[in-house]
Design an enzyme around this catalytic site. Structure first.
Site, PDB file in Angstrom:
ATOM      1  N   SER A   1      15.337 -22.519  -9.665  1.00  0.00           N
ATOM      2  CA  SER A   1      15.033 -21.277  -8.985  1.00  0.00           C
ATOM      3  C   SER A   1      16.173 -20.763  -8.098  1.00  0.00           C
ATOM      4  CB  SER A   1      13.775 -21.457  -8.120  1.00  0.00           C
ATOM      5  OG  SER A   1      13.964 -22.438  -7.121  1.00  0.00           O
TER       6      SER A   1
ATOM      7  N   LYS B   1      19.981 -19.583   0.080  1.00  0.00           N
ATOM      8  CA  LYS B   1      18.818 -19.190  -0.725  1.00  0.00           C
ATOM      9  C   LYS B   1      17.749 -18.591   0.186  1.00  0.00           C
ATOM     10  CE  LYS B   1      15.665 -21.294  -4.122  1.00  0.00           C
ATOM     11  NZ  LYS B   1      15.324 -22.595  -4.778  1.00  0.00           N
TER      12      LYS B   1
ATOM     13  N   SER C   1      15.793 -27.245  -9.260  1.00  0.00           N
ATOM     14  CA  SER C   1      16.185 -25.875  -8.894  1.00  0.00           C
ATOM     15  C   SER C   1      17.577 -25.722  -8.298  1.00  0.00           C
ATOM     16  CB  SER C   1      15.152 -25.271  -7.935  1.00  0.00           C
ATOM     17  OG  SER C   1      14.005 -24.877  -8.645  1.00  0.00           O
TER      18      SER C   1
END
Length: 426
Positions: A155, A80, A179
């Site tokens: 996210s 990420k 997330s």
């Protein structure tokens, strides 16, 4: 479009050591998938193709020479873009960080390098991890590989999408309110939020230091276990044998957590509980008495934490944020001190209630997300005949374990009629 037919990390490891496949071949396959599908799915912000090929060739050389770094050796994974990798930007999917280059690896990246993992690139996310859909990003929305008109969750949306689309064998995401687990549920993969403080959050752009976690997204629970151990720096650990279900004491917190569920999600969840009972688990209903306090506790602490971190850039470059994220950050500036202190006390009450439930049971079982993956751009969603805000729905069931710090695992438990995986964590 290609859907994932990639090997699991366990399968890849067996074939690698049997000389049936090389890291270079597996990495090339992932890079080809990225090249074929990234323009449409918008999964990666940065593809590290040359670096990945070098790492893969080095992994192959080491394996041949007898230097085996453990289960992740040579496995292509994605990261990420909230986590620092030395020499490349950490964008956090925001124009606010234009020009930033990480000077050193985050400890989690150092540990993955020691484990011999190959990093194929950095995945797209909801800007500054402050959202659940991965649509507010300076790089455009991430799209769900099952249906590109829908959100992959957030996210860490790019992380989950990269696995499902066969672009990586696993991914590393972050989880402040859900997330890791929300994208796992929306995309039908496995997501683990470890216990708070277990995996280092140094070198990770914070959302709320109080609630931030780093953890794996993977195709299977065993793979998630392998990546989790590597993140801890324990690169040689092997996945334990599956626990027998018979004799497990499970608890379902029905009130609040099962109050508002899409009918198909409820049906899949209930069917999963029935399968657990048939396999010999004992399933009790319990209550987390202060569940109604989860949202105010979470919001007052996390919004204030986020506003503090962003204070300077909100003053100097507010226009560089996507508007929905900027508005949430600005709202954080109005959290009153007494509400913040009250939330800290509420957090302790909730932690004690979860501890008490776990003292009598091996695990709590609840749905991860009350709804299927929503359409990109939708602000509300119909749930059992009532209109609900998408963001609140997506966060509703995951936030508790960020507040209390307990580990939580999202696992697929079937699909809804829109071909959507429903997920239940334990």
């Amino acid at each position: 479009m290609h859907m994932n037919t990639a090997l699991t990390i366990e399968e890849f490891g067996r074939k690698l050591r049997a000389r049936e496949i090389t890291s270079e071949q597996m990495t090339e396959q992932c890079l080809q998938r990225i090249e074929a599908d990234n323009a449409r799915l918008n999964t990666f912000i940065l593809v590290l193709a040359d670096q990945a090929r070098r790492q893969a060739r080095e992994a192959d050389r080491e394996i041949v020479s007898g230097h085996d770094r453990g289960p992740l050796h040579g496995a292509p994974i994605s990261i990420k873009d909230l986590i620092d990798i030395r020499g490349v930007p950490t964008t956090a999917a925001s124009r606010v960080r234009e020009g930033h280059i990480a000077e050193r690896d985050a400890p989690s990246i150092t540990h993955l390098r020691q484990a011999g993992a190959v990093v194929v690139g950095k995945t797209n996310l909801h800007e500054f991890a402050f959202g659940t859909t991965s649509e507010d990003s300076a790089f455009g929305p991430v799209r769900n590989p099952h249906d590109p008109s829908r959100s992959p969750g957030g996210s860490s949306g790019g992380s989950a999408a990269s696995i499902v689309a066969g672009m990586a064998l696993a991914s590393v995401g972050t989880d402040t309110g859900g997330s890791i687990r929300i994208p796992a549920a929306a995309c039908g993969t496995v997501g683990l939020k470890p216990s708070h403080g277990e995996v280092s959050i140094d070198g990770v752009v914070p959302m709320s230091r109080t609630f931030d976690h780093v953890g794996p997204l993977a195709q299977t629970v065993a793979d998630a276990c392998l990546v989790y151990h590597a993140l801890l720096g324990d690169s040689g650990a092997i996945a334990p044998a599956p626990m027998p279900v018979s004799g497990l004491r499970l608890a379902v917190p029905r009130k609040y957590f099962c109050d508002i569920l899409d009918d198909e999600v409820r049906a899949q969840f209930d069917a999963s509980l029935e399968r657990l009972r048939e396999a010999g688990a004992r399933v009790d209903d319990i209550e987390i008495h202060h569940a109604a306090d989860i949202v105010p506790v979470y919001v007052h602490i996390s919004f204030a934490d986020a506003a503090t971190y962003h204070a300077a850039t909100l003053e100097t470059m507010a226009e560089r944020y996507t508007e929905p994220v900027r508005l949430r950050l600005e709202a954080g500036r109005y959290v009153q001190a007494e509400d913040y202190v009250r939330a800290l006390a509420g957090r302790e009450v909730l932690r004690r209630e979860v501890d008490a439930a776990l003292a009598q049971h091996d695990a709590l079982v609840l749905p991860t997300m009350p709804i299927a993956a929503p359409l990109i751009g939708a602000n509300t969603v119909m749930v059992s005949g009532s209109e609900q805000p998408v963001r609140n729905m997506m966060l509703r069931l995951t936030q508790l374990f960020n507040v209390t710090g307990h580990p939580a695992l999202a696992v697929p438990c079937g699909s809804t009629s829109v071909e959507y995986p429903a997920a239940a964590p334990a």
